[in-house]
Structure formats: C-alpha cells, structure tokens
Design an enzyme around this catalytic site. Structure first.
Site, PDB file in Angstrom:
ATOM      1  N   GLU A 156      -5.516 -10.748  -2.242  1.00 17.93           N
ATOM      2  CA  GLU A 156      -4.292 -10.612  -3.025  1.00 17.93           C
ATOM      3  C   GLU A 156      -4.541 -11.286  -4.366  1.00 17.93           C
ATOM      4  O   GLU A 156      -5.218 -12.328  -4.436  1.00 17.93           O
ATOM      5  CB  GLU A 156      -3.106 -11.258  -2.305  1.00 17.93           C
ATOM      6  CG  GLU A 156      -2.836 -10.704  -0.907  1.00 17.93           C
ATOM      7  CD  GLU A 156      -2.482  -9.231  -0.882  1.00 17.93           C
ATOM      8  OE1 GLU A 156      -2.094  -8.698  -1.944  1.00 17.93           O
ATOM      9  OE2 GLU A 156      -2.603  -8.612   0.185  1.00 17.93           O
TER      10      GLU A 156
ATOM     11  N   ASP B 259      -9.560  -8.311   2.791  1.00 15.06           N
ATOM     12  CA  ASP B 259      -8.518  -7.971   1.820  1.00 15.06           C
ATOM     13  C   ASP B 259      -8.277  -9.179   0.923  1.00 15.06           C
ATOM     14  O   ASP B 259      -8.409 -10.330   1.351  1.00 15.06           O
ATOM     15  CB  ASP B 259      -7.217  -7.582   2.525  1.00 15.06           C
ATOM     16  CG  ASP B 259      -6.145  -7.164   1.538  1.00 15.06           C
ATOM     17  OD1 ASP B 259      -6.366  -6.194   0.799  1.00 15.06           O
ATOM     18  OD2 ASP B 259      -5.087  -7.823   1.497  1.00 15.06           O
TER      19      ASP B 259
ATOM     20  N   GLU C  16       6.101  -9.585 -10.931  1.00 11.85           N
ATOM     21  CA  GLU C  16       5.740  -8.425 -10.101  1.00 11.85           C
ATOM     22  C   GLU C  16       4.852  -8.837  -8.923  1.00 11.85           C
ATOM     23  O   GLU C  16       5.005  -8.354  -7.807  1.00 11.85           O
ATOM     24  CB  GLU C  16       5.003  -7.368 -10.923  1.00 11.85           C
ATOM     25  CG  GLU C  16       5.582  -7.107 -12.311  1.00 11.85           C
ATOM     26  CD  GLU C  16       5.083  -8.102 -13.339  1.00 11.85           C
ATOM     27  OE1 GLU C  16       3.900  -8.050 -13.731  1.00 11.85           O
ATOM     28  OE2 GLU C  16       5.903  -8.948 -13.737  1.00 11.85           O
TER      29      GLU C  16
ATOM     30  N   HIS D  97       2.843  -8.097   1.206  1.00 13.21           N
ATOM     31  CA  HIS D  97       1.393  -7.968   1.303  1.00 13.21           C
ATOM     32  C   HIS D  97       0.796  -9.341   1.574  1.00 13.21           C
ATOM     33  O   HIS D  97       0.988 -10.280   0.794  1.00 13.21           O
ATOM     34  CB  HIS D  97       0.819  -7.398  -0.002  1.00 13.21           C
ATOM     35  CG  HIS D  97       1.114  -5.956  -0.195  1.00 13.21           C
ATOM     36  ND1 HIS D  97       0.148  -4.981  -0.179  1.00 13.21           N
ATOM     37  CD2 HIS D  97       2.286  -5.303  -0.398  1.00 13.21           C
ATOM     38  CE1 HIS D  97       0.706  -3.799  -0.374  1.00 13.21           C
ATOM     39  NE2 HIS D  97       2.004  -3.973  -0.520  1.00 13.21           N
TER      40      HIS D  97
ATOM     41  N   ASP E 144      -3.025  -7.859   6.349  1.00 11.80           N
ATOM     42  CA  ASP E 144      -3.527  -6.559   5.906  1.00 11.80           C
ATOM     43  C   ASP E 144      -4.936  -6.295   6.428  1.00 11.80           C
ATOM     44  O   ASP E 144      -5.276  -5.154   6.769  1.00 11.80           O
ATOM     45  CB  ASP E 144      -3.522  -6.474   4.378  1.00 11.80           C
ATOM     46  CG  ASP E 144      -2.125  -6.190   3.824  1.00 11.80           C
ATOM     47  OD1 ASP E 144      -1.187  -6.098   4.623  1.00 11.80           O
ATOM     48  OD2 ASP E 144      -1.994  -6.056   2.602  1.00 11.80           O
TER      49      ASP E 144
END
Length: 226
Positions: free
Chosen positions: A9, A7, A52, A150, A155
C-alpha cells in the site's frame, strides 16, 4: 517451489514524485500451498498521507508516525523474500515502488523476471472481462467481505486464493503421481484370463434342445448354421 504472494500500500502512484510505501504484506506458498508464514509491516512514509490514500487504506498520519522507516526494515524484507517468485496483482506497480525504496537504501533491487503478474494472467485467461482482485473474487466465489479497506496482508491472503484458482485449483492431492499411473497401466496390461477349473453345467433342457433342432430343420437352405 517457493513463492511469495505480495501486496503493498502506498501514498500515491509515483515514487519519484514523492510517494512512498506505507505497508507491505506477503504470504509464503510452497508447491502452491500456504505454509502459514507471512510477512507484514507498516512503514512511516515520512510525509503526510493524502486524503485519497487515507480513504483507500484507512492509514492516518498518527498511526504511521511511530512506525519504522523503510530503510529500517529493508534487509529483513529481502531476507524473507530471498529468490522466491513474487506473485503480485499488477506487478509493475508494486515492483516500481519496492525497487525505488531499495535503491534509496543502496540495497539490491528485485528483477522484474522474479515477479509473476496475476493481473496479466487473468486478462489472458478471461479476455474482455474485469480482472480486478474484487472481480476475480466474485468469479471464483472467494469471500472478500472483510476487504472494506485495502490492507496489504489481507489483500495478499485473498490474492493467494485467487492465484491458486488461476493456477488450476487447489487439489494437488487428487492428482495421481506418474509412478502410480504407470503401476496401474502395467498391472492392466499384464492381466490374462484363465480357464475355469470345471466347466459350467448346461442350462438348456432336453425340450429346448429338441425345439431348437426342429427350428433349424425347417430353415432348409436358409440355414446359416449348417
């Protein structure tokens, strides 16, 4: 069979519009079982984290400022991944960013054929149902209570559990090998009954024999025992 559940980010959605990877997390599997080996790296994106993205990941500019650049960790990342199958949820997104970063470093890119998309697997297996990682955790009763923000490594660990459920569960030890099954079949087909060493004693009494003979005599022509 070696697989890497992975994963990333990022600061946003488009690497060619200035977004960059800020974290990579990966878990190694061998024959669908975790080996305990993981890869985890925070990365300085060389740009301010959008509000965000900060709200989603909880990674701020101050935290990332002293982290290495992608070019500084790229070779170690490729050495960890090698040619293993990459298990990724929404693989096209992560592969887009990884290959953009690798390309900027003049390093070999990862072919899409190396990726296995658990999002596509989930949508095919449960058509019309939510297929997000959180939704799949609820479906398979996987605890994701620690997933307030997250995080790439967390994750990937959760995704590894989801992937193993999508692959049919995590009980390979309960499956008989073909040799064991064949041995049981052969043992069964070779078995033959044998005669008793000595016959059993009759359990009928003389009175029961006499009563049976009298009953047969009364049947006359209806006697099927002749």
């Amino acid at each position: 069979m070696r697989e890497i559940v992975l994963d990333t980010e990022t600061t946003g959605f488009e690497p060619f519009e200035g977004d960059r990877i800020v974290e990579i997390g990966a878990v190694e599997l061998h024959n669908h079982m975790p080996t305990g080996r993981t890869y985890h790296q925070y990365i300085n994106p060389q740009r301010a984290m959008p509000k965000e993205a900060f709200e989603v990941h909880g990674l701020g500019d101050d935290f990332l400022r002293d982290k290495p650049l992608f070019k500084d960790i790229a070779r170690a990342f490729l050495d960890f991944v090698q040619d293993a199958k990459l298990v990724i949820h929404n693989a096209s997104f992560d592969m887009k960013f990884l290959n953009a970063e690798l390309g900027w470093c003049d390093l070999p890119q990862l072919p899409m054929s190396q990726a296995l998309d658990t999002l596509a697997i989930a949508r095919k297996r449960f058509p019309g149902s939510p297929a997000s990682l959180d939704a799949l955790c609820r479906r398979f009763n996987i605890d994701n209570s620690a997933r307030e923000k997250h995080g790439a490594l967390l994750d990937s660990e959760i995704l590894a559990e989801v992937y193993l459920e999508l692959a049919g569960g995590r009980q390979p030890d309960l499956v008989l090998s073909s040799n064991q099954s064949q041995q049981k079949i052969e043992t069964t087909t070779e078995w033959r009954p044998t005669a008793r060493p000595s016959p059993l004693k009759p359990r009928l009494t003389d009175e029961e024999r006499a009563a049976h003979a009298e009953f047969i005599g009364k049947l006359g022509s209806a006697n099927l025992w002749g």
